[in-house]
Scaffold this active site. Structure first.
Site, PDB file in Angstrom:
ATOM      1  N   GLU A 195       0.861  -1.192   0.000  1.00 23.45           N
ATOM      2  CA  GLU A 195       0.000   0.000   0.000  1.00 23.45           C
ATOM      3  C   GLU A 195       0.890   1.232   0.000  1.00 23.45           C
ATOM      4  OE1 GLU A 195      -3.404   0.794  -0.180  1.00 23.45           O
ATOM      5  OE2 GLU A 195      -2.580   2.818  -0.047  1.00 23.45           O
TER       6      GLU A 195
ATOM      7  N   ASP B  67      -7.282   1.234  -8.343  1.00 21.61           N
ATOM      8  CA  ASP B  67      -7.660   2.484  -9.012  1.00 21.61           C
ATOM      9  C   ASP B  67      -7.912   2.173 -10.488  1.00 21.61           C
ATOM     10  OD1 ASP B  67      -7.269   3.687  -6.600  1.00 21.61           O
ATOM     11  OD2 ASP B  67      -5.293   4.493  -7.076  1.00 21.61           O
TER      12      ASP B  67
ATOM     13  N   ASP C  90     -15.297  -2.887  -9.002  1.00 19.18           N
ATOM     14  CA  ASP C  90     -16.646  -2.394  -9.300  1.00 19.18           C
ATOM     15  C   ASP C  90     -16.666  -1.763 -10.687  1.00 19.18           C
ATOM     16  OD1 ASP C  90     -14.876  -0.366  -8.357  1.00 19.18           O
ATOM     17  OD2 ASP C  90     -16.580   1.006  -8.340  1.00 19.18           O
TER      18      ASP C  90
ATOM     19  N   GLU D 207     -12.767  -2.734   2.440  1.00 18.33           N
ATOM     20  CA  GLU D 207     -13.380  -1.452   2.829  1.00 18.33           C
ATOM     21  C   GLU D 207     -14.212  -0.874   1.670  1.00 18.33           C
ATOM     22  OE1 GLU D 207     -10.066  -2.490   4.195  1.00 18.33           O
ATOM     23  OE2 GLU D 207      -9.268  -0.523   3.655  1.00 18.33           O
ATOM     24  N   PHE D 208     -13.635  -0.886   0.471  1.00 18.56           N
ATOM     25  CA  PHE D 208     -14.353  -0.309  -0.664  1.00 18.56           C
ATOM     26  C   PHE D 208     -15.613  -1.099  -0.979  1.00 18.56           C
ATOM     27  CE2 PHE D 208     -12.407   3.157  -3.169  1.00 18.56           C
ATOM     28  CZ  PHE D 208     -11.476   3.541  -2.227  1.00 18.56           C
ATOM     29  N   GLU D 209     -15.498  -2.392  -0.872  1.00 20.20           N
ATOM     30  CA  GLU D 209     -16.639  -3.255  -1.164  1.00 20.20           C
ATOM     31  C   GLU D 209     -17.792  -3.001  -0.182  1.00 20.20           C
ATOM     32  OE1 GLU D 209     -15.132  -7.155  -1.387  1.00 20.20           O
ATOM     33  OE2 GLU D 209     -16.909  -7.963  -2.361  1.00 20.20           O
TER      34      GLU D 209
HETATM   35  C1  LIG Z   1      -9.645   1.971  -4.413  1.00 19.73           C
HETATM   36  S1  LIG Z   1      -8.543   1.599  -3.138  1.00 19.73           S
HETATM   37  C2  LIG Z   1      -8.964  -0.065  -2.661  1.00 19.73           C
HETATM   38  C3  LIG Z   1      -8.398  -0.426  -1.307  1.00 19.73           C
HETATM   39  C4  LIG Z   1      -8.716  -1.858  -0.845  1.00 19.73           C
HETATM   40  N1  LIG Z   1      -8.097  -2.833  -1.723  1.00 19.73           N
HETATM   41  C5  LIG Z   1     -10.200  -2.076  -0.807  1.00 19.73           C
HETATM   42  O1  LIG Z   1     -10.707  -2.824  -1.667  1.00 19.73           O
HETATM   43  O2  LIG Z   1     -10.862  -1.517   0.070  1.00 19.73           O
HETATM   44  C6  LIG Z   1      -7.034   1.404  -4.002  1.00 19.73           C
HETATM   45  C7  LIG Z   1      -5.863   1.341  -3.058  1.00 19.73           C
HETATM   46  O3  LIG Z   1      -4.677   1.093  -3.783  1.00 19.73           O
HETATM   47  C8  LIG Z   1      -3.656   1.952  -3.313  1.00 19.73           C
HETATM   48  N2  LIG Z   1      -2.752   2.107  -4.447  1.00 19.73           N
HETATM   49  C9  LIG Z   1      -2.951   2.834  -5.581  1.00 19.73           C
HETATM   50  N3  LIG Z   1      -1.937   2.666  -6.434  1.00 19.73           N
HETATM   51  C10 LIG Z   1      -1.067   1.815  -5.838  1.00 19.73           C
HETATM   52  C11 LIG Z   1       0.186   1.256  -6.217  1.00 19.73           C
HETATM   53  N4  LIG Z   1       0.736   1.548  -7.394  1.00 19.73           N
HETATM   54  N5  LIG Z   1       0.793   0.424  -5.354  1.00 19.73           N
HETATM   55  C12 LIG Z   1       0.240   0.121  -4.151  1.00 19.73           C
HETATM   56  N6  LIG Z   1      -0.949   0.620  -3.739  1.00 19.73           N
HETATM   57  C13 LIG Z   1      -1.581   1.461  -4.572  1.00 19.73           C
HETATM   58  C14 LIG Z   1      -4.372   3.213  -2.903  1.00 19.73           C
HETATM   59  O4  LIG Z   1      -3.628   3.984  -1.989  1.00 19.73           O
HETATM   60  C15 LIG Z   1      -5.645   2.639  -2.292  1.00 19.73           C
HETATM   61  O5  LIG Z   1      -5.511   2.369  -0.926  1.00 19.73           O
END
Ligand SMILES: C[S@@+](CC[C@H](N)C(=O)[O-])C[C@H]1O[C@@H](n2cnc3c(N)ncnc32)[C@H](O)[C@@H]1O
Length: 213
Positions: free
Chosen positions: A69, A118, A154, A194-196
């Site tokens: 992360e 993302d 999603d 969390e996102f789910e």
């Molecule tokens: C949309 S959130 C989803 C978080 C978690 N997986 C969830 O489903 O609740 C995307 C996560 O990926 C992290 N992130 C984005 N790009 C990343 C990268 N290149 N390497 C590691 N983490 C990354 C962001 O900081 C964020 O916490």
């Protein structure tokens, strides 16, 4: 520009050096032993604040878990959650997921999960997506034979993009597939991230694919 002095969570991370590792800790004996142990290794890329890891680590106490992360606040929140549950089988790495091969050796991971990455929806930004042809080659090298790669999102378009890539390689076999995970037969074994949890109840489908090498 990222200025660590403006982010209070950079300092807070110091309290959780037993769980969270940064680029300064590459030679950490604890982390190396954790990675090199004979226990199965399960990895979550972009793990957010760690709900998925926390819940998974409780039902698989014999496995080792690592989350990658970028965000310091999420890493600190994750470490606090794991300590509350007295979980000793999880480590977090503050690193880009794309750099996973600089942390974990080939042929080591039993399960690799990507949950709600993302989506980078704009065409000109798609090159930033974590899942790419090159990334699948990395997955191949890191997974043990029969190792599992799971992707949940999603975002329909990112899902279709990932499924096309998976179908284009000859080293991943599709085990599960759903365009509405929560209404599917697979939801029983699903662990909410969390996102789910945010989407659940709003009626948006979650796309899910589970593959193995
Ligand atoms: C949309 S959130 C989803 C978080 C978690 N997986 C969830 O489903 O609740 C995307 C996560 O990926 C992290 N992130 C984005 N790009 C990343 C990268 N290149 N390497 C590691 N983490 C990354 C962001 O900081 C964020 O916490």
């Amino acid at each position: 520009m990222f200025r660590p002095e403006l982010n209070p969570y950079v300092e807070k991370l110091e309290e959780h050096k037993d769980i969270v590792f940064t680029s300064h800790d590459r030679e950490s004996r604890d982390l190396l032993e954790f990675i090199q142990s004979p226990n199965p290794l399960i990895v979550d890329l972009g793990c957010g604040a760690g709900n998925f890891l926390r819940d998974f680590a409780q039902i698989r106490p014999e496995s080792h878990f690592i989350g990658f992360e970028l965000k310091f606040k999420r890493l600190v929140k994750g470490a606090i959650k794991f300590k509350k549950k007295a979980l000793t089988n999880i480590r977090l790495i503050q690193s880009r997921a794309e750099e996973i091969e600089s942390w974990i050796p080939e042929n080591r991971i039993s399960e690799l999960h990507i949950n709600f990455p993302d989506p980078w929806p704009k065409t000109r930004h798609q090159k930033h997506r974590l899942v790419s042809r090159r990334f699948l080659e990395t997955v191949k090298r890191l997974l043990v034979p029969g190792g599992v790669f799971v992707f949940k999102t999603d975002h329909r378009e990112y899902f279709e993009f990932a499924v096309d890539l998976i179908n284009s390689v000859d080293f991943l076999e599709i085990l599960h597939y759903s365009e509405d995970l929560h209404q599917s037969e697979f939801h029983q074994e699903n662990l909410l991230t969390e996102f789910e949890s945010l989407f659940k109840g709003k009626g948006y489908p979650v796309y899910y694919i589970k593959t193995k090498t």
